[in-house]
Design an enzyme around this catalytic site. Structure first.
Site, short mmCIF file in Angstrom:
data_model
loop_
_atom_site.label_atom_id
_atom_site.label_comp_id
_atom_site.label_asym_id
_atom_site.label_seq_id
_atom_site.Cartn_x
_atom_site.Cartn_y
_atom_site.Cartn_z
N LYS A 229 0.45 3.35 -2.96
CA LYS A 229 -0.74 4.18 -3.21
C LYS A 229 -0.39 5.67 -3.19
CE LYS A 229 -3.85 0.67 -1.33
NZ LYS A 229 -4.47 0.15 -0.11
N TYR B 149 -3.28 -2.51 -10.62
CA TYR B 149 -3.23 -2.30 -9.16
C TYR B 149 -2.35 -3.36 -8.47
CZ TYR B 149 -4.79 -2.30 -4.29
OH TYR B 149 -4.81 -2.31 -2.92
N VAL C 84 1.09 -3.82 3.77
CA VAL C 84 1.02 -5.13 4.43
C VAL C 84 2.26 -5.99 4.18
CG1 VAL C 84 -1.51 -5.20 4.58
CG2 VAL C 84 -0.36 -6.18 2.57
N TYR D 226 -4.60 2.89 7.70
CA TYR D 226 -5.88 2.18 7.79
C TYR D 226 -6.69 2.76 8.95
CZ TYR D 226 -2.50 -0.91 5.51
OH TYR D 226 -1.49 -1.40 4.72
N SER E 209 0.80 -1.23 0.00
CA SER E 209 0.00 0.00 0.00
C SER E 209 0.83 1.28 0.00
CB SER E 209 -0.91 0.03 1.22
OG SER E 209 -2.13 -0.55 0.91
N1 GLU Z 1 -2.24 -5.23 -2.25
C1 GLU Z 1 -2.82 -5.18 -0.94
C2 GLU Z 1 -4.32 -5.37 -1.02
O1 GLU Z 1 -4.93 -4.83 -1.86
C3 GLU Z 1 -2.48 -3.86 -0.32
C4 GLU Z 1 -2.92 -3.81 1.07
C5 GLU Z 1 -2.04 -2.97 1.92
O2 GLU Z 1 -0.81 -2.98 1.85
O3 GLU Z 1 -2.65 -2.27 2.73
O4 GLU Z 1 -4.90 -6.08 -0.25
#
Ligand code: GLU
Length: 304
Positions: free
Chosen positions: A67, A189, A258, A240, A64
């Site tokens: 992002k 993605y 994650v 989060y 993430s």
């Molecule tokens: N590729 C992971 C997902 O979409 C990213 C989640 C993350 O790192 O928060 O579940």
């Protein structure tokens, strides 16, 4: 003068002595294979002096954290139009939660949770000729490092088990907030999330967020107002449903993934990245959070 190197060495030692290291993100099978004993930390200051301890040069899946980079590219391509399709409020929900999407008519709460990042991926797929290649080139260019690459095994692994992301993308599509095919957007993605980088490479890339949008070579990638907005989003939405806790304990804008990475920064001062693959219950690196709390408490450097 703050002894950053001394502080990082002490943090690394404390992390190595910690018995409870958290749990890997086994919902992506490829990530479950990573050794929980890894710990790395790297800090770059505004004068571009580097400090590190532990496995700071070992690459891991940034997940993430990507992002922030995809949002940066979308903003640099279509500017404020991004905000017509995604909001800027903290969600208070886990990264892959879907209920708010239903309640808020397909407008994701922010670009740093999965549904928001999927909308940003859709924007990039529409804007770029070769989305995966062009996004990788953008990241390599910021970092001035052509060795940065996707981890194709991780991308494939996530594609096989990404049921919630398929659900989110389909929901977005049903609300008219996804212009391209679900499969095409998610393929992009999953690749962006699979970017593999070390703590040192992450700090080189995120240097622009402490340097008003300019990379280490002083090339401009983002405007000052764009950097202000992205840093604000990292502070309010970067962890989060634990963003409040991170601000409370650490007091810096940042973003976790994650894969166990965290990048955090103090504008005009420093950017730091940690990696420890064991996660806490909210999906943030357990030892990474402890490490950054120690860093800002001991150096007395935070935005507060
Ligand atoms: N590729 C992971 C997902 O979409 C990213 C989640 C993350 O790192 O928060 O579940």
């Amino acid at each position: 003068m703050i002894d950053f190197q001394g502080v990082l060495v002490a943090i690394n030692e404390a992390a190595n002595n910690e018995k409870e290291k958290g749990k890997s993100a086994d919902y992506i099978p490829e990530l479950a294979k990573v050794d929980l004993n890894n710990f790395g930390i790297h800090l770059i200051d505004i004068q571009q002096k580097n400090f590190s301890a532990g496995n700071s040069d070992e690459r891991f899946s940034i997940q993430s954290i990507s992002k922030v980079l995809s949002l940066s590219m979308a903003l640099s391509l279509i500017g404020e139009n991004v905000w017509e399709r995604v909001d800027v409020e903290p969600s208070g929900d886990p990264f892959n939660h879907l209920s708010l999407l239903e309640l808020e008519n397909g407008i994701p709460r922010n670009p740093l949770i999965n549904p928001g990042a999927i909308v940003i991926a859709d924007i990039l797929v529409s804007q770029l000729k070769n989305p995966k290649e062009d996004f990788l080139a953008f990241v390599r260019n910021i970092a001035n490092d052509d060795t940065i690459a996707y981890d194709l095994d991780v991308a494939k692994s996530e594609k096989r088990t990404g049921f919630r992301n398929f659900a989110a993308a389909n929901l977005l599509k049903s609300y008219g907030n996804l212009n391209n095919d679900v499969d095409v957007v998610l393929d992009f993605y999953f690749h962006q999330c699979s970017l593999s980088m070390s703590c040192a490479q992450l700090t080189s890339t995120f240097f622009l967020f402490i340097n008003h949008g300019k990379c280490k070579r002083n090339n401009i990638f983002l405007t000052k107002p764009q950097v202000k907005r992205i840093n604000a989003l990292m502070l309010t939405c970067g962890f989060y449903d634990e963003s409040g806790e991170f601000a409370f304990e650490v007091g810096l804008p940042g973003k976790s993934g994650v894969g166990g990475g965290i990048v955090a920064l103090l504008p005009n001062k420093f950017c730091v990245a940690t990696w420890s693959p064991g996660l806490n219950k909210k999906g943030n690196s357990k030892l990474g959070m402890l490490a950054l709390e120690k860093l800002t408490t001991e150096t007395e450097l935070s935005i507060f």
